[in-house]
Design a protein around this motif. Sequence first.
Motif, short mmCIF file in Angstrom:
data_model
loop_
_atom_site.label_atom_id
_atom_site.label_comp_id
_atom_site.label_asym_id
_atom_site.label_seq_id
_atom_site.Cartn_x
_atom_site.Cartn_y
_atom_site.Cartn_z
N ALA A 93 0.84 -1.18 0.00
CA ALA A 93 0.00 0.00 0.00
C ALA A 93 0.89 1.25 0.00
CB ALA A 93 -0.90 -0.01 1.22
N PRO A 94 0.38 2.38 -0.46
CA PRO A 94 1.18 3.61 -0.48
C PRO A 94 1.74 3.94 0.90
CG PRO A 94 -0.83 3.91 -1.72
CD PRO A 94 -0.96 2.58 -1.04
N GLY A 95 3.04 4.19 0.95
CA GLY A 95 3.68 4.56 2.19
C GLY A 95 3.93 3.43 3.16
N LYS A 96 3.64 2.21 2.72
CA LYS A 96 3.83 1.05 3.61
C LYS A 96 4.78 0.05 2.98
CE LYS A 96 -0.63 1.34 5.96
NZ LYS A 96 -1.84 0.57 6.38
N GLU A 97 5.31 -0.83 3.81
CA GLU A 97 6.19 -1.87 3.31
C GLU A 97 5.37 -2.98 2.66
OE1 GLU A 97 9.90 -1.41 6.47
OE2 GLU A 97 8.74 -3.28 6.39
N ARG A 98 6.03 -3.70 1.79
CA ARG A 98 5.38 -4.85 1.16
C ARG A 98 5.09 -5.91 2.22
NH1 ARG A 98 8.43 -6.73 -4.00
NH2 ARG A 98 10.02 -7.31 -2.46
N GLU A 99 3.92 -6.52 2.14
CA GLU A 99 3.54 -7.53 3.14
C GLU A 99 3.02 -8.79 2.47
OE1 GLU A 99 0.46 -6.03 5.66
OE2 GLU A 99 -1.02 -5.92 4.05
N PHE A 100 3.19 -9.88 3.18
CA PHE A 100 2.72 -11.18 2.72
C PHE A 100 1.20 -11.23 2.74
CE2 PHE A 100 2.73 -15.68 2.11
CZ PHE A 100 1.73 -16.19 2.93
N VAL A 101 0.63 -11.88 1.73
CA VAL A 101 -0.82 -12.09 1.68
C VAL A 101 -1.13 -13.59 1.75
CG1 VAL A 101 -2.93 -11.79 0.33
CG2 VAL A 101 -1.18 -9.99 0.34
N SER A 102 -0.55 -14.35 0.83
CA SER A 102 -0.86 -15.77 0.78
C SER A 102 0.18 -16.47 -0.08
CB SER A 102 -2.26 -16.00 0.19
OG SER A 102 -2.60 -17.36 0.20
N ALA A 103 0.30 -17.79 0.10
CA ALA A 103 1.22 -18.58 -0.71
C ALA A 103 0.74 -20.02 -0.78
CB ALA A 103 2.64 -18.52 -0.16
N ILE A 104 1.15 -20.70 -1.83
CA ILE A 104 0.75 -22.09 -2.03
C ILE A 104 1.88 -22.83 -2.71
CG2 ILE A 104 -0.35 -21.59 -4.26
CD1 ILE A 104 -2.48 -23.70 -3.50
N THR A 105 2.11 -24.07 -2.28
CA THR A 105 3.09 -24.89 -2.96
C THR A 105 2.55 -25.31 -4.31
OG1 THR A 105 2.22 -26.84 -1.82
CG2 THR A 105 4.14 -25.76 -0.84
N TRP A 106 3.45 -25.44 -5.28
CA TRP A 106 2.99 -25.66 -6.65
C TRP A 106 2.33 -27.03 -6.83
CZ3 TRP A 106 2.14 -22.03 -9.94
CH2 TRP A 106 1.93 -22.31 -11.28
N SER A 107 2.81 -28.01 -6.16
CA SER A 107 2.27 -29.35 -6.38
C SER A 107 1.58 -29.94 -5.14
CB SER A 107 3.37 -30.30 -6.81
OG SER A 107 4.38 -30.36 -5.82
N GLY A 108 2.02 -29.50 -3.95
CA GLY A 108 1.49 -30.13 -2.76
C GLY A 108 0.20 -29.57 -2.21
N GLY A 109 -0.13 -28.33 -2.58
CA GLY A 109 -1.36 -27.75 -2.10
C GLY A 109 -1.29 -27.18 -0.70
N ASP A 110 -0.14 -27.19 -0.08
CA ASP A 110 0.00 -26.54 1.23
C ASP A 110 -0.09 -25.04 1.03
OD1 ASP A 110 2.64 -26.09 3.67
OD2 ASP A 110 0.47 -26.16 3.94
N ALA A 111 -0.87 -24.36 1.86
CA ALA A 111 -1.08 -22.94 1.68
C ALA A 111 -0.99 -22.19 3.00
CB ALA A 111 -2.44 -22.69 1.03
N GLY A 112 -0.70 -20.91 2.91
CA GLY A 112 -0.65 -20.05 4.08
C GLY A 112 -1.30 -18.72 3.79
N TYR A 113 -1.82 -18.07 4.83
CA TYR A 113 -2.49 -16.79 4.68
C TYR A 113 -2.06 -15.84 5.79
CZ TYR A 113 -5.71 -19.39 1.67
OH TYR A 113 -6.25 -20.16 0.68
N ALA A 114 -2.02 -14.57 5.44
CA ALA A 114 -1.84 -13.54 6.46
C ALA A 114 -3.11 -13.44 7.28
CB ALA A 114 -1.52 -12.20 5.80
N ASP A 115 -2.97 -13.08 8.53
CA ASP A 115 -4.14 -12.96 9.40
C ASP A 115 -5.13 -11.94 8.84
OD1 ASP A 115 -2.33 -13.34 12.56
OD2 ASP A 115 -3.13 -14.83 11.15
N SER A 116 -4.61 -10.93 8.16
CA SER A 116 -5.47 -9.85 7.66
C SER A 116 -6.43 -10.31 6.56
CB SER A 116 -4.61 -8.70 7.15
OG SER A 116 -3.73 -9.14 6.13
N VAL A 117 -6.12 -11.42 5.89
CA VAL A 117 -6.98 -11.89 4.80
C VAL A 117 -7.56 -13.27 5.08
CG1 VAL A 117 -5.67 -10.53 3.13
CG2 VAL A 117 -5.13 -12.97 3.46
N LYS A 118 -7.13 -13.91 6.15
CA LYS A 118 -7.59 -15.26 6.46
C LYS A 118 -9.11 -15.26 6.64
CE LYS A 118 -4.69 -17.46 8.90
NZ LYS A 118 -3.85 -17.92 10.05
#
Length: 124
Positions: A40-65
């Motif tokens: 966001a403007p004036g803020k640092e880059r932050e994690f949102v979500s990620a997923i492994t390409w084949s395994g389906g393991d995923a993670g989410y930031a609390d802000s979007v969970k």
Amino acid sequence: QVQLVESGGGLVQAGGSLRLSCTASGRTSSSYTMGWFRQAPGKEREFVSAITWSGGDAGYADSVKGRSTISRDNAKNTVYLQMNSLKPEDTAVYYCAARISRRVSYSDSLYDYWGQGTQVTVSS
């Protein structure tokens, strides 16, 4: 090299939904983990979500969970981020990233390739 192209950003009213897409090309691999980050403007880059390409393991930031779902279509080399119940504070440039690893990471420093970003603006 891996090229990442994001799409799907735009202007939406609070409470609305968007689906972001990220298509990878080049030396893609089932060993890659794909992530979404935002800045966001004036803020640092932050994690949102990620997923492994084949395994389906995923993670989410609390802000979007609970409001977002990450998924992937390996046949299309594409990762999606479905975002629901959007809030004005979700307004940011959203970046797709690829990590040469089979493990999800929340740290942007551990990602090797980045897209150009797509703007998401949520109006109140």
